[in-house]
Design a protein around this motif. Structure first.
Motif, mmCIF file in Angstrom:
data_model
loop_
_atom_site.group_PDB
_atom_site.id
_atom_site.type_symbol
_atom_site.label_atom_id
_atom_site.label_comp_id
_atom_site.label_asym_id
_atom_site.label_seq_id
_atom_site.Cartn_x
_atom_site.Cartn_y
_atom_site.Cartn_z
ATOM 1 N N THR A 46 0.842 -1.195 0.000
ATOM 2 C CA THR A 46 0.000 0.000 0.000
ATOM 3 C C THR A 46 0.877 1.245 0.000
ATOM 4 O O THR A 46 1.829 1.343 0.764
ATOM 5 N N GLY A 47 0.546 2.191 -0.875
ATOM 6 C CA GLY A 47 1.308 3.434 -0.958
ATOM 7 C C GLY A 47 2.521 3.347 -1.852
ATOM 8 O O GLY A 47 3.221 4.351 -2.041
ATOM 9 N N ARG A 48 2.799 2.203 -2.409
ATOM 10 C CA ARG A 48 3.948 2.029 -3.307
ATOM 11 C C ARG A 48 3.509 2.180 -4.758
ATOM 12 O O ARG A 48 2.359 1.925 -5.102
ATOM 13 N N VAL A 49 4.444 2.578 -5.602
ATOM 14 C CA VAL A 49 4.189 2.714 -7.035
ATOM 15 C C VAL A 49 5.133 1.772 -7.768
ATOM 16 O O VAL A 49 6.347 1.807 -7.557
ATOM 17 N N ALA A 50 4.552 0.927 -8.618
ATOM 18 C CA ALA A 50 5.344 -0.043 -9.370
ATOM 19 C C ALA A 50 5.192 0.199 -10.865
ATOM 20 O O ALA A 50 4.096 0.502 -11.344
ATOM 21 N N ALA A 70 -1.456 -6.684 -3.948
ATOM 22 C CA ALA A 70 -0.751 -6.393 -2.703
ATOM 23 C C ALA A 70 -0.888 -4.926 -2.291
ATOM 24 O O ALA A 70 -0.369 -4.528 -1.257
ATOM 25 N N GLY A 71 -1.575 -4.114 -3.115
ATOM 26 C CA GLY A 71 -1.853 -2.741 -2.722
ATOM 27 C C GLY A 71 -1.119 -1.661 -3.471
ATOM 28 O O GLY A 71 -1.345 -0.473 -3.234
ATOM 29 N N ALA A 72 -0.221 -2.024 -4.386
ATOM 30 C CA ALA A 72 0.550 -1.022 -5.116
ATOM 31 C C ALA A 72 -0.259 -0.429 -6.266
ATOM 32 O O ALA A 72 -1.108 -1.090 -6.851
ATOM 33 N N ASP A 73 0.017 0.831 -6.572
ATOM 34 C CA ASP A 73 -0.442 1.415 -7.822
ATOM 35 C C ASP A 73 0.539 0.920 -8.877
ATOM 36 O O ASP A 73 1.760 0.922 -8.648
ATOM 37 N N VAL A 74 0.030 0.471 -10.026
ATOM 38 C CA VAL A 74 0.882 -0.225 -10.992
ATOM 39 C C VAL A 74 0.724 0.380 -12.382
ATOM 40 O O VAL A 74 -0.396 0.618 -12.839
ATOM 41 N N LYS A 124 6.692 9.442 -7.562
ATOM 42 C CA LYS A 124 7.813 8.534 -7.294
ATOM 43 C C LYS A 124 7.599 7.225 -8.042
ATOM 44 O O LYS A 124 6.536 6.951 -8.569
ATOM 45 N N VAL A 125 8.645 6.425 -8.075
ATOM 46 C CA VAL A 125 8.575 5.026 -8.503
ATOM 47 C C VAL A 125 9.336 4.229 -7.456
ATOM 48 O O VAL A 125 10.522 4.459 -7.239
ATOM 49 N N ASP A 126 8.643 3.304 -6.780
ATOM 50 C CA ASP A 126 9.273 2.497 -5.734
ATOM 51 C C ASP A 126 9.775 1.157 -6.245
ATOM 52 O O ASP A 126 10.746 0.618 -5.726
#
Length: 161
Positions: A46-50, A70-74, A124-126
């Motif tokens: 959650t809160g991550r960008v892939a 898993a909660g990521a923005d993709v 961002k990009v995580d």
């Protein structure tokens, strides 16, 4: 008594988020499945960008779906706009944000555009996954040199851009 045990290489998440490993055991011709609950919790992104390059088909698409679950923005991306549209809609169906950006690992400027659009939209990009790949289903010795070079440009050199 001879016991033949065969471990299946399968890990799944149960409803509670606990991983489950299956063991297949054969005893005197009878097959038994046992389930072993693993002790780690569900992956939370959650809160991550892939960004998943090559994320519109095959393994890349499965990875993009898993990251969204898993909660990521993709941001699933590839060379074909119609595939990008479909994959982005699938990500959004998980309740996640996505972008519709095409890219080509053989074109550095398209990758720079991808990065700039992701940072503009998400800040961002995580996570970066490079799953772009190309293949030709014929014997290697029968491949034309041009075809070989296209495959190497995508599958090998493309990962360095």
């Amino acid at each position: 008594m001879i016991i033949l045990a065969q471990l299946l290489v399968i890990a799944r998440f149960s409803i509670t988020g606990k991983a489950v490993r299956h063991r297949k055991v054969e005893v005197n011709g009878n097959t038994f499945l046992t389930f072993i609950r693993m002790a780690f919790s569900k992956l939370d992104l959650t809160g991550r960008v892939a960004v998943v390059i090559g994320g519109t088909s095959g393994i890349g698409r499965a990875i993009a779906h898993g990251l969204a679950e898993a909660g990521a923005d993709v941001v699933p991306t590839s060379r074909r706009a119609e595939q990008v549209d479909v994959a982005a809609a699938e990500i959004e169906s998980f309740g996640r944000r996505s972008l519709r950006v095409t890219s080509d690992v053989s074109d550095k400027s398209s990758l720079e555009t991808l990065l700039n659009e992701c940072v503009t939209a998400f800040g961002k990009v995580d996570i970066l996954v490079n799953s772009a790949g190309r293949t030709k289903r014929e014997p290697t010795l029968d491949l034309a040199e041009e075809t070989w070079n296209e495959i190497m440009e995508t599958n090998l050199t493309g990962t360095l851009r």
